[in-house]
Motif scaffolding. Sequence first.
Motif, mmCIF file in Angstrom:
data_model
loop_
_atom_site.group_PDB
_atom_site.id
_atom_site.type_symbol
_atom_site.label_atom_id
_atom_site.label_comp_id
_atom_site.label_asym_id
_atom_site.label_seq_id
_atom_site.Cartn_x
_atom_site.Cartn_y
_atom_site.Cartn_z
ATOM 1 N N HIS A 54 51.530 80.225 31.671
ATOM 2 C CA HIS A 54 50.533 79.599 30.783
ATOM 3 C C HIS A 54 51.204 78.581 29.870
ATOM 4 O O HIS A 54 52.432 78.489 29.814
ATOM 5 N N HIS A 56 51.471 78.100 26.581
ATOM 6 C CA HIS A 56 52.181 78.351 25.321
ATOM 7 C C HIS A 56 53.651 77.957 25.462
ATOM 8 O O HIS A 56 54.286 78.271 26.474
ATOM 9 N N ASP A 58 56.383 79.039 24.330
ATOM 10 C CA ASP A 58 57.426 80.047 24.588
ATOM 11 C C ASP A 58 57.485 80.394 26.084
ATOM 12 O O ASP A 58 58.378 81.120 26.513
ATOM 13 N N HIS A 59 56.545 79.855 26.878
ATOM 14 C CA HIS A 59 56.560 80.057 28.334
ATOM 15 C C HIS A 59 56.723 78.748 29.111
ATOM 16 O O HIS A 59 57.198 78.765 30.248
ATOM 17 N N HIS A 140 44.518 85.897 28.589
ATOM 18 C CA HIS A 140 45.266 85.653 27.342
ATOM 19 C C HIS A 140 44.820 84.366 26.654
ATOM 20 O O HIS A 140 44.381 84.392 25.505
ATOM 21 N N ASP A 161 52.053 86.672 29.387
ATOM 22 C CA ASP A 161 51.315 87.271 28.267
ATOM 23 C C ASP A 161 49.934 87.631 28.807
ATOM 24 O O ASP A 161 49.313 86.822 29.491
HETATM 25 ZN ZN ZN Z 1 51.140 83.213 25.183
#
Ligand code: ZN
Length: 413
Positions: A54, A56, A58-59, A140, A161
């Motif tokens: 996804h 975000h 942090d990914h 998510h 997530d």
């Molecule tokens: Zn996330």
Amino acid sequence: MDLHCLGGSQEVGKSCFLLDTGELRIVMDCGMKVHDHNEGPVIPGKVDVGIITHAHLDHSGCAPLLYKRNAPKTFCTYPTRPIMDLLLADSEKIARAENKQLPYASQNVKQLDKHLACLGYDEDYEFKDGSNFRFLDAGHVPGSAQILFKKGKRKVLYTGDFNTGYTRLHHPAKPVKADVLIIESTYAQRDHEPRKDVEKAFAREVEKALGDGLTVLVPAFAVGRTQEVLEVLRAHTKAPVFVNGMGKKVCDIIMDYPSYIKSPENFAETMRNVTIIQGKSDEKKAFREPSVIVSTAGMLDGGPMLSYLDKCNQKNSAVVLLTGYQVEGTNGYSLVNEGRVRSEGIEKVIQLPVKHFDFSAHSGRIELFNYVDAVNPEKVVCVHGDACKDFAEELKNEGYDAFAPAVGDKIKL
Ligand SMILES: [Zn+2]
Ligand SMILES: [Zn+2]
């Protein structure tokens, strides 16, 4: 098969897992440590395939890093692509403004764009060696996916997530059987309050503040949270609602991919009932009467919300309803804990009442344990968060072969 844990292991940030099948080297997620510094994972050797769960950061924040050595095909879902573009561009802008060096070159962003391929949920993609993978809805944020990888009879499920709890925007994530489960552990030590109760408490605060003639400031993350909060507001209040910040663009993207949310009809109706702030005159309208303003940044580090906070603070004319977790080091964190924020280098004391509501987009403790039972894996790898070790320990006590690897660890699957 081996799993190299390159990031997001016993930490939140720079999620990155290299699945080495002997024939293929597949990198699942390539994130960035966002809030403290722009740190990315160190990827050893060549990459054959990238898969991003996804948007975000942090990914996905270091996805361009996959193009430092070679040019793998990288997969994501259809809505993830434009949302990731938006967040990567924003991340570059912030890095420039803060004089930080990104761990990749702008050339790598162009290469990513060229080699990025989209896949829907539940569609199989077959690799040359006969192994395959599919995305499963992760519930998510818009476009978020779990990865189910199959080689022969062996199945590996990486949750990214995920949320199996009730939300207005998404279908909950559903478990599938797998031999190996790589599971996020963010809330392994905490249950969420039932969502319906959170909604009611939130709506009560909104009504109370509007009744007192105040503005309701709702800082919200652009991806998912802004839209969820708008849906909640439509369900519970007739108050005028205004939207600003990056969440506006994400609303447009979601409208372009209606099959990725639970009820496109509800969302379209929600969007018809809110005012998108396009300029100063809409802003003036928002402050002319008691209203709700939903805007980025969710942790108050910049964006229109920070200036609204300042404006209302001077007149003591608003309440602040936080809708997400506030990471240490952010303005949101210092607002909650010290009653102050930093804006353009100046520290300001904020007098406004601040309340927090848990609109989390992650599975809570009980959901995580239920998920492991439903997937019924031979091996569980607990990643993403501060609670990985405790989660793995508890799963071991229940008879699972569970680990909480550290960054750099290699596991035989
Ligand atoms: Zn996330
Ligand atoms: Zn994450």
